[in-house]
Design an enzyme around this catalytic site. Structure first.
Site, PDB file in Angstrom:
ATOM      1  N   HIS A  64       0.851  -1.187   0.000  1.00 28.43           N
ATOM      2  CA  HIS A  64       0.000   0.000   0.000  1.00 28.43           C
ATOM      3  C   HIS A  64       0.885   1.235   0.000  1.00 28.43           C
ATOM      4  O   HIS A  64       1.782   1.354   0.823  1.00 28.43           O
ATOM      5  CB  HIS A  64      -0.891   0.028   1.245  1.00 28.43           C
ATOM      6  CG  HIS A  64      -2.050  -0.902   1.152  1.00 28.43           C
ATOM      7  ND1 HIS A  64      -3.285  -0.494   0.716  1.00 28.43           N
ATOM      8  CD2 HIS A  64      -2.150  -2.207   1.400  1.00 28.43           C
ATOM      9  CE1 HIS A  64      -4.093  -1.531   0.727  1.00 28.43           C
ATOM     10  NE2 HIS A  64      -3.440  -2.583   1.142  1.00 28.43           N
ATOM     11  N   HIS A  86      -6.960   0.086   7.140  1.00 28.53           N
ATOM     12  CA  HIS A  86      -7.615  -1.134   7.635  1.00 28.53           C
ATOM     13  C   HIS A  86      -7.863  -1.042   9.136  1.00 28.53           C
ATOM     14  O   HIS A  86      -7.062  -0.460   9.870  1.00 28.53           O
ATOM     15  CB  HIS A  86      -6.719  -2.354   7.374  1.00 28.53           C
ATOM     16  CG  HIS A  86      -6.397  -2.577   5.937  1.00 28.53           C
ATOM     17  ND1 HIS A  86      -5.301  -2.016   5.321  1.00 28.53           N
ATOM     18  CD2 HIS A  86      -7.025  -3.302   4.977  1.00 28.53           C
ATOM     19  CE1 HIS A  86      -5.257  -2.398   4.059  1.00 28.53           C
ATOM     20  NE2 HIS A  86      -6.298  -3.170   3.812  1.00 28.53           N
ATOM     21  N   TYR A  88      -7.497  -3.456  11.114  1.00 21.88           N
ATOM     22  CA  TYR A  88      -6.478  -4.240  11.836  1.00 21.88           C
ATOM     23  C   TYR A  88      -5.199  -3.446  12.098  1.00 21.88           C
ATOM     24  O   TYR A  88      -4.369  -3.859  12.899  1.00 21.88           O
ATOM     25  CB  TYR A  88      -6.167  -5.554  11.109  1.00 21.88           C
ATOM     26  CG  TYR A  88      -5.585  -5.422   9.715  1.00 21.88           C
ATOM     27  CD1 TYR A  88      -4.279  -4.990   9.515  1.00 21.88           C
ATOM     28  CD2 TYR A  88      -6.348  -5.744   8.607  1.00 21.88           C
ATOM     29  CE1 TYR A  88      -3.743  -4.870   8.251  1.00 21.88           C
ATOM     30  CE2 TYR A  88      -5.824  -5.629   7.337  1.00 21.88           C
ATOM     31  CZ  TYR A  88      -4.522  -5.196   7.161  1.00 21.88           C
ATOM     32  OH  TYR A  88      -4.015  -5.077   5.906  1.00 21.88           O
ATOM     33  N   ALA A 116      -8.072  -7.775  -2.001  1.00 23.44           N
ATOM     34  CA  ALA A 116      -7.547  -9.138  -2.091  1.00 23.44           C
ATOM     35  C   ALA A 116      -8.355  -9.966  -1.108  1.00 23.44           C
ATOM     36  O   ALA A 116      -8.684  -9.486  -0.022  1.00 23.44           O
ATOM     37  CB  ALA A 116      -6.078  -9.147  -1.716  1.00 23.44           C
ATOM     38  N   MET A 213     -10.374  -8.474   4.724  1.00 22.77           N
ATOM     39  CA  MET A 213     -10.292  -7.635   5.928  1.00 22.77           C
ATOM     40  C   MET A 213     -10.509  -6.154   5.615  1.00 22.77           C
ATOM     41  O   MET A 213      -9.968  -5.288   6.314  1.00 22.77           O
ATOM     42  CB  MET A 213      -8.909  -7.809   6.580  1.00 22.77           C
ATOM     43  CG  MET A 213      -8.517  -9.250   6.862  1.00 22.77           C
ATOM     44  SD  MET A 213      -6.808  -9.356   7.397  1.00 22.77           S
ATOM     45  CE  MET A 213      -6.521 -11.128   7.323  1.00 22.77           C
ATOM     46  N   SER A 214     -11.284  -5.862   4.597  1.00 27.77           N
ATOM     47  CA  SER A 214     -11.453  -4.448   4.217  1.00 27.77           C
ATOM     48  C   SER A 214     -12.837  -4.226   3.623  1.00 27.77           C
ATOM     49  O   SER A 214     -13.743  -5.032   3.812  1.00 27.77           O
ATOM     50  CB  SER A 214     -10.363  -4.061   3.198  1.00 27.77           C
ATOM     51  OG  SER A 214     -10.587  -4.715   1.966  1.00 27.77           O
ATOM     52  N   ASN A 237      -5.784 -16.447  -2.888  1.00 27.03           N
ATOM     53  CA  ASN A 237      -5.412 -17.728  -2.265  1.00 27.03           C
ATOM     54  C   ASN A 237      -6.694 -18.461  -1.890  1.00 27.03           C
ATOM     55  O   ASN A 237      -7.757 -17.843  -1.790  1.00 27.03           O
ATOM     56  CB  ASN A 237      -4.590 -17.457  -0.987  1.00 27.03           C
ATOM     57  CG  ASN A 237      -5.335 -16.535  -0.026  1.00 27.03           C
ATOM     58  OD1 ASN A 237      -5.298 -15.307  -0.184  1.00 27.03           O
ATOM     59  ND2 ASN A 237      -6.040 -17.110   0.917  1.00 27.03           N
ATOM     60  N   HIS A 249       1.336 -13.458   3.195  1.00 30.19           N
ATOM     61  CA  HIS A 249       0.991 -12.154   2.620  1.00 30.19           C
ATOM     62  C   HIS A 249       1.711 -11.944   1.282  1.00 30.19           C
ATOM     63  O   HIS A 249       1.150 -11.350   0.355  1.00 30.19           O
ATOM     64  CB  HIS A 249       1.350 -11.037   3.612  1.00 30.19           C
ATOM     65  CG  HIS A 249       0.920  -9.658   3.182  1.00 30.19           C
ATOM     66  ND1 HIS A 249      -0.394  -9.348   2.872  1.00 30.19           N
ATOM     67  CD2 HIS A 249       1.624  -8.519   2.995  1.00 30.19           C
ATOM     68  CE1 HIS A 249      -0.472  -8.073   2.521  1.00 30.19           C
ATOM     69  NE2 HIS A 249       0.741  -7.548   2.573  1.00 30.19           N
TER      70      HIS A 249
HETATM   71  N1  HPA Z   1      -8.354 -14.184   4.436  1.00 28.90           N
HETATM   72  C1  HPA Z   1      -8.548 -12.889   4.762  1.00 28.90           C
HETATM   73  N2  HPA Z   1      -8.078 -11.884   4.056  1.00 28.90           N
HETATM   74  C2  HPA Z   1      -7.389 -12.153   2.942  1.00 28.90           C
HETATM   75  C3  HPA Z   1      -7.139 -13.484   2.537  1.00 28.90           C
HETATM   76  C4  HPA Z   1      -7.651 -14.550   3.325  1.00 28.90           C
HETATM   77  O1  HPA Z   1      -7.489 -15.746   3.030  1.00 28.90           O
HETATM   78  N3  HPA Z   1      -6.423 -13.411   1.385  1.00 28.90           N
HETATM   79  C5  HPA Z   1      -6.256 -12.086   1.117  1.00 28.90           C
HETATM   80  N4  HPA Z   1      -6.831 -11.332   2.051  1.00 28.90           N
END
Ligand code: HPA
Length: 275
Positions: A64, A86, A88, A116, A213-214, A237, A249
């Site tokens: 970012h 975020h 988090y 993502a 997470m966003s 993933n 990550h």
């Molecule tokens: N989980 C949560 N957030 C993510 C993931 C995941 O598997 N991949 C990319 N962002």
């Protein structure tokens, strides 16, 4: 005394507007991890470091950049946020949502968000693109909590969080460009630890197709101000427990970069239709 939210939004919007030299962005685009390349395609780009905007913290995540890029894309005046905030990272939900509110104050009517995400639907693979049809807020946080910010609705309707008309355009663009585009439900979790396999099985049962997470705080704030939202998840993933390998990550960023071109083609195609 605390500064009221509407005053914080106005200060940030004034600081951004002062840099725009008369440009009036119609569309704002918030880019997710590893998906920053679209910012480089903006023409006559005006780059505004987020650190220069009052109330905007410095983003801290790898992948970012931490800037707004304003200009035109496909002839449409846009502002791109490369580096979102975020929860988090420790930012309160109203800070995560501040850019969306500032974009609205600048006159933006359409918000495009990318992220993502981990794939939950069994047919999803790393590199799958998913149009977000709806979301499930499992962050247990909401940017609208507290006194109503001027211009916000207290109880905004969330029956069309991701605009049906914009999704129709996105599907048509994908068809014409022969880009495979799935559609599904995004579950927003707080993070930053990835999910456990048991949590992923729960998410599967409650109807989620992807997990990240966003996005959720920004969309809630945008809907409270009547902005139309369009969201894309890049499945970077398989969610935990669905793949024999642990999540990293670095993999998220790598896959994001690999499909960023296709995602950019989709977004530019949508912009052409809006122009
Ligand atoms: N989980 C949560 N957030 C993510 C993931 C995941 O598997 N991949 C990319 N962002």
């Amino acid at each position: 005394m605390d500064v009221p939210a509407s005053e914080l939004i106005r200060r940030a919007a004034d600081a951004v507007a002062a840099q725009l030299g008369g440009l009036r962005p119609r569309v704002a685009i918030i880019l997710g991890s590893g998906l920053g390349s679209l910012a480089d395609a903006v023409q006559s780009a005006i780059r505004i470091p987020q650190s220069a905007i009052p109330g905007f913290p410095e983003p801290g995540v790898t992948g970012h950049k931490g800037e707004l890029v304003a200009g035109t894309l496909e002839g449409v005046p846009v502002v791109v946020q490369n580096g979102r905030f975020h929860l988090y990272e420790g930012h309160p939900p109203d800070v995560a949502a501040l850019p969306a509110r500032v974009f609205h104050a600048l006159g933006v009517a359409t918000l495009i968000l990318t992220n993502a995400a981990g794939g939950i639907r069994p047919t999803f693979r790393p590199g799958t693109l998913m149009l977000i049809a709806d979301h499930i807020n499992l962050m247990w946080k909401n940017p609208l909590i507290g006194p109503v910010a001027s211009g916000d609705e207290r109880f905004p309707d969330m029956s069309d969080p991701y605009d049906a008309g914009l999704r129709k355009i996105a599907r048509a663009v994908a068809r014409d460009a022969r880009i495979p585009l799935e559609e599904g439900v995004y579950a927003g979790l707080l993070g930053p630890s990835y999910e456990t396999p048991a949590e992923v099985r729960m998410l599967q049962r409650i109807g989620a197709d992807a997990v990240g997470m966003s996005t959720v705080p920004e969309v809630i704030a945008a809907r409270a101000r009547g902005m139309h939202c369009l969201g894309f998840s890049t499945i970077t993933n398989l969610a935990a427990g669905l793949s024999p390998t642990p999540l990293a990550h670095a993999e998220v960023l790598e896959v994001g970069k690999r499909v960023a071109g296709q995602l950019g083609t989709l977004i530019k195609g949508v912009l052409r239709q809006l122009g």
